[in-house]
Design a protein around this motif. Structure first.
Motif, PDB file in Angstrom:
ATOM      1  N   ASN A  66     -13.565  -7.187  -1.398  1.00 41.99           N
ATOM      2  CA  ASN A  66     -14.771  -7.454  -2.194  1.00 41.99           C
ATOM      3  C   ASN A  66     -15.930  -6.524  -1.869  1.00 41.99           C
ATOM      4  OD1 ASN A  66     -13.596  -9.667  -3.588  1.00 41.99           O
ATOM      5  ND2 ASN A  66     -13.881 -10.908  -1.745  1.00 41.99           N
ATOM      6  N   ARG A  67     -15.678  -5.572  -0.974  1.00 42.32           N
ATOM      7  CA  ARG A  67     -16.735  -4.659  -0.510  1.00 42.32           C
ATOM      8  C   ARG A  67     -17.964  -5.453  -0.061  1.00 42.32           C
ATOM      9  NH1 ARG A  67     -14.086  -1.553  -4.413  1.00 42.32           N
ATOM     10  NH2 ARG A  67     -13.718   0.618  -3.822  1.00 42.32           N
TER      11      ARG A  67
ATOM     12  N   GLY B 154     -17.691   3.046  -1.444  1.00 40.69           N
ATOM     13  CA  GLY B 154     -18.206   2.430  -2.658  1.00 40.69           C
ATOM     14  C   GLY B 154     -17.217   2.656  -3.794  1.00 40.69           C
ATOM     15  N   GLY B 155     -17.680   2.496  -4.986  1.00 42.35           N
ATOM     16  CA  GLY B 155     -16.840   2.749  -6.149  1.00 42.35           C
ATOM     17  C   GLY B 155     -16.280   1.482  -6.750  1.00 42.35           C
ATOM     18  N   THR B 156     -15.421   1.682  -7.733  1.00 43.73           N
ATOM     19  CA  THR B 156     -14.871   0.547  -8.465  1.00 43.73           C
ATOM     20  C   THR B 156     -13.371   0.387  -8.258  1.00 43.73           C
ATOM     21  OG1 THR B 156     -14.559   1.927 -10.419  1.00 43.73           O
ATOM     22  CG2 THR B 156     -16.647   0.711 -10.244  1.00 43.73           C
ATOM     23  N   SER B 157     -12.751   1.282  -7.496  1.00 45.02           N
ATOM     24  CA  SER B 157     -11.309   1.132  -7.268  1.00 45.02           C
ATOM     25  C   SER B 157     -11.056  -0.163  -6.510  1.00 45.02           C
ATOM     26  CB  SER B 157     -10.755   2.328  -6.502  1.00 45.02           C
ATOM     27  OG  SER B 157     -11.424   2.484  -5.275  1.00 45.02           O
TER      28      SER B 157
ATOM     29  N   PHE C  64      -2.357  -0.367   3.125  1.00 45.32           N
ATOM     30  CA  PHE C  64      -3.675  -0.335   2.500  1.00 45.32           C
ATOM     31  C   PHE C  64      -3.484   0.231   1.105  1.00 45.32           C
ATOM     32  CE2 PHE C  64      -7.881   0.947   1.361  1.00 45.32           C
ATOM     33  CZ  PHE C  64      -8.693   0.006   1.970  1.00 45.32           C
ATOM     34  N   LEU C  65      -3.818  -0.586   0.114  1.00 44.88           N
ATOM     35  CA  LEU C  65      -3.598  -0.211  -1.283  1.00 44.88           C
ATOM     36  C   LEU C  65      -4.919   0.091  -1.988  1.00 44.88           C
ATOM     37  CD1 LEU C  65      -1.438  -2.635  -0.437  1.00 44.88           C
ATOM     38  CD2 LEU C  65      -0.651  -2.156  -2.721  1.00 44.88           C
ATOM     39  N   VAL C  66      -4.888   1.091  -2.834  1.00 44.99           N
ATOM     40  CA  VAL C  66      -6.013   1.411  -3.706  1.00 44.99           C
ATOM     41  C   VAL C  66      -5.474   1.364  -5.125  1.00 44.99           C
ATOM     42  CG1 VAL C  66      -7.723   3.139  -4.359  1.00 44.99           C
ATOM     43  CG2 VAL C  66      -7.129   2.835  -1.938  1.00 44.99           C
ATOM     44  N   ASP C  67      -6.064   0.507  -5.929  1.00 43.69           N
ATOM     45  CA  ASP C  67      -5.605   0.284  -7.302  1.00 43.69           C
ATOM     46  C   ASP C  67      -4.107  -0.007  -7.361  1.00 43.69           C
ATOM     47  OD1 ASP C  67      -8.150   0.513  -8.417  1.00 43.69           O
ATOM     48  OD2 ASP C  67      -7.972   2.691  -8.646  1.00 43.69           O
TER      49      ASP C  67
END
Length: 141
Positions: A30-31, A68-71, A97-100
């Motif tokens: 959730n950053r 930051g960002g929206t990924s 660790f997954l991104v998108d």
């Protein structure tokens, strides 16, 4: 009478530690920098090895290093081992660790905990992170 460590079983303590680990994962996903700060001992440290490049960060600065960002970021721990001795504990697990939804890096994390004022907080992080395919025998018990 309050719920103190001496009144709780080791199994209960393990559940509390695992809940703290889940808060870590949720904060990353959730950053949530404030949520992350709540479970870290500011004077602690993180030592991270990414493809054999080592970096060190004080935990007070760790939330600000979150990208930051929206990924969509997600960390998944596998086969976590937890050991507790009085007011210190350690949790060790392999992770992805997954991104998108795609594996960005993978490795092993070691989280050290300290119980302060009835709360288990992370006081040290050490982990490896490697990109590319895993060796065939990685994760063999």
């Amino acid at each position: 009478m309050g719920d103190t460590r001496s009144e709780r079983s080791t199994a209960q303590e393990k559940e509390v530690i695992l809940a703290t680990v889940q808060r870590l994962l949720d904060s990353i996903a959730n950053r949530d920098k404030a949520g992350l700060s709540e479970i870290l001992v500011p004077e602690g440290s993180a030592t991270l090895s990414r493809d054999h490049q080592v970096s060190h960060t004080q935990l007070r600065d760790f939330p600000e290093k979150m990208p930051g960002g929206t990924s969509r970021m997600e960390e998944r721990f596998h086969d976590m081992l937890v050991r507790i001795d009085d007011d210190v504990a350690v949790a060790v697990a392999q992770y992805d660790f997954l991104v998108d939804g795609e594996v960005h890096h993978w490795g092993t994390s070691i989280l050290s905990f300290l119980e302060q004022d009835g709360q288990w907080r992370i006081c040290a992080i050490a982990d490896t992170g490697r990109s590319g395919p895993r060796p065939r025998n990685w994760g063999a018990k």
